[in-house]
Design a protein around this motif. Structure first.
Motif, PDB file in Angstrom:
ATOM      1  N   UNK A 118     -50.130   8.259  19.320  1.00 23.68           N
ATOM      2  CA  UNK A 118     -51.321   8.843  18.707  1.00 23.68           C
ATOM      3  C   UNK A 118     -52.564   7.987  18.764  1.00 23.68           C
ATOM      4  N   UNK A 119     -52.641   7.086  19.744  1.00 21.52           N
ATOM      5  CA  UNK A 119     -53.803   6.211  19.857  1.00 21.52           C
ATOM      6  C   UNK A 119     -54.953   6.917  20.589  1.00 21.52           C
ATOM      7  N   UNK A 120     -56.154   6.762  20.084  1.00 23.06           N
ATOM      8  CA  UNK A 120     -57.334   7.354  20.724  1.00 23.06           C
ATOM      9  C   UNK A 120     -57.760   6.502  21.916  1.00 23.06           C
ATOM     10  N   UNK A 121     -58.279   7.171  22.946  1.00 21.38           N
ATOM     11  CA  UNK A 121     -58.811   6.444  24.103  1.00 21.38           C
ATOM     12  C   UNK A 121     -60.153   5.853  23.720  1.00 21.38           C
ATOM     13  N   UNK A 122     -60.406   4.627  24.124  1.00 17.93           N
ATOM     14  CA  UNK A 122     -61.679   3.960  23.839  1.00 17.93           C
ATOM     15  C   UNK A 122     -62.824   4.808  24.384  1.00 17.93           C
ATOM     16  N   UNK A 123     -63.704   5.269  23.501  1.00 19.34           N
ATOM     17  CA  UNK A 123     -64.771   6.194  23.880  1.00 19.34           C
ATOM     18  C   UNK A 123     -65.859   5.550  24.731  1.00 19.34           C
ATOM     19  N   UNK A 124     -65.835   4.229  24.875  1.00 18.89           N
ATOM     20  CA  UNK A 124     -66.862   3.545  25.664  1.00 18.89           C
ATOM     21  C   UNK A 124     -66.567   3.588  27.157  1.00 18.89           C
TER      22      UNK A 124
END
Length: 236
Positions: A118-124
C-alpha cells in the motif's frame, strides 16, 4: 552501516560481514570514481545488506523491508550522502545481458511488494520507464539504482559480486538546489574517464532521458525498452 538482526530483520546472511567489507574496500579504493559513495562511506551512511542470489526472489522481502526502513529514516532525518547497497553472494558469472535481466527482475519484484504493502509512488517522479522523469519508488521515496557486477564493460561498474545500490532522488534535488550537483557530476565523470579512457555515453541528467537506461551499466541502443511495468495503476 551494518543492518543488525532485529524483529524487522530476523536473520542476517552468513556472508554479511564479508560482503559488507568487500564493498567498503571497493568504494574506498583510490580509483573508485563515485565521490558520493565515498562520502557516504566516510560518514558511516552507506548501508549494506548481504543477500543470496540476484537471480532469485529469496531475499526480496528482506530487501523491501530494508528499503522501507531506509526511506522512513531519511524522511525523519534528511541528510546528504546516504546509500543503500544490496550485495548478492552470486552468481558471479553473469554477462551484461543476464545481469540486466536479473536486475530488472529484482526491481519489478520489489516494486510489486511496494504496491502490495500500500505504498504511494513518489509524486515528484514518473512511474513510466519511458518518461524522462522516471525513477523507482519504494516506501514513498524515489530512488536511482546503480548496478555493479564482475562482467561490467565499464570499469566503474565492475565489482566482485552482483550489487544494487539505491540512491535517494531527493538527495540529487538537494544538491541541485545547493548548486553542487553539476560540480559533483563533473568530478565523477572525470574520474570515470580516467579509468575507462572515455566518458560514459549512457549518463544523462534527470529529465533529459529516462534514467532506467543507466541502471544496469550496459550500453543500450535507442530501441531498447525497459521491461519494468508499475503494477499500482496510475501514479502521479
Amino acid at each position: 552501516m551494518t543492518i543488525p538482526a532485529t524483529p524487522l530483520f530476523p536473520w542476517v546472511h552468513d556472508a554479511q560481514s564479508a560482503l559488507e567489507s568487500l564493498l567498503q574496500q571497493h568504494v574506498a579504493a583510490r580509483d573508485f570514481p563515485c565521490v558520493g559513495a565515498k562520502a557516504a562511506l566516510a560518514r558511516g551512511t552507506l548501508m549494506v545488506l548481504a543477500c543470496t542470489r540476484i537471480d532469485s526472489a529469496w531475499d526480496d522481502l528482506r530487501i523491501h523491508d530494508a528499503l522501507m526502513r531506509f526511506a522512513a529514516d531519511y524522511r525523519a532525518q534528511p541528510g546528504l550522502f546516504r546509500s543503500f547497497a544490496v550485495v548478492f553472494d552470486g552468481p558471479d558469472a553473469l554477462d551484461e545481458n543476464a545481469f540486466e535481466a536479473a536486475l530488472w527482475q529484482r526491481l519489478q519484484s520489489l516494486s510489486d511488494k511496494d504496491v502490495w504493502r500500500g505504498q504511494s509512488y513518489d509524486a515528484r517522479v514518473s512511474a513510466d520507464p519511458d518518461d524522462p522523469h522516471f525513477s523507482l519508488s519504494f516506501g514513498g521515496e524515489a530512488f536511482f539504482v546503480v548496478g555493479l557486477h564482475p562482467a561490467a564493460s565499464r570499469p566503474a561498474r565492475r565489482f566482485a559480486r552482483p550489487t544494487l545500490v539505491f540512491n535517494l532522488h531527493d538527495q540529487f534535488e538537494t544538491l541541485r538546489a545547493d548548486g553542487r550537483y553539476e560540480t559533483m557530476r563533473e568530478a565523477i565523470m572525470v574520474r570515470d574517464e580516467a579509468i575507462a579512457g572515455s566518458r560514459n555515453p549512457m549518463l544523462a541528467r534527470h529529465g533529459e532521458m529516462s534514467e532506467a537506461r543507466q541502471y544496469s551499466g550496459r550500453a543500450v541502443d535507442p530501441q531498447w525498452r525497459c521491461p519494468f511495468q508499475y503494477g499500482g495503476g496510475e501514479a502521479a
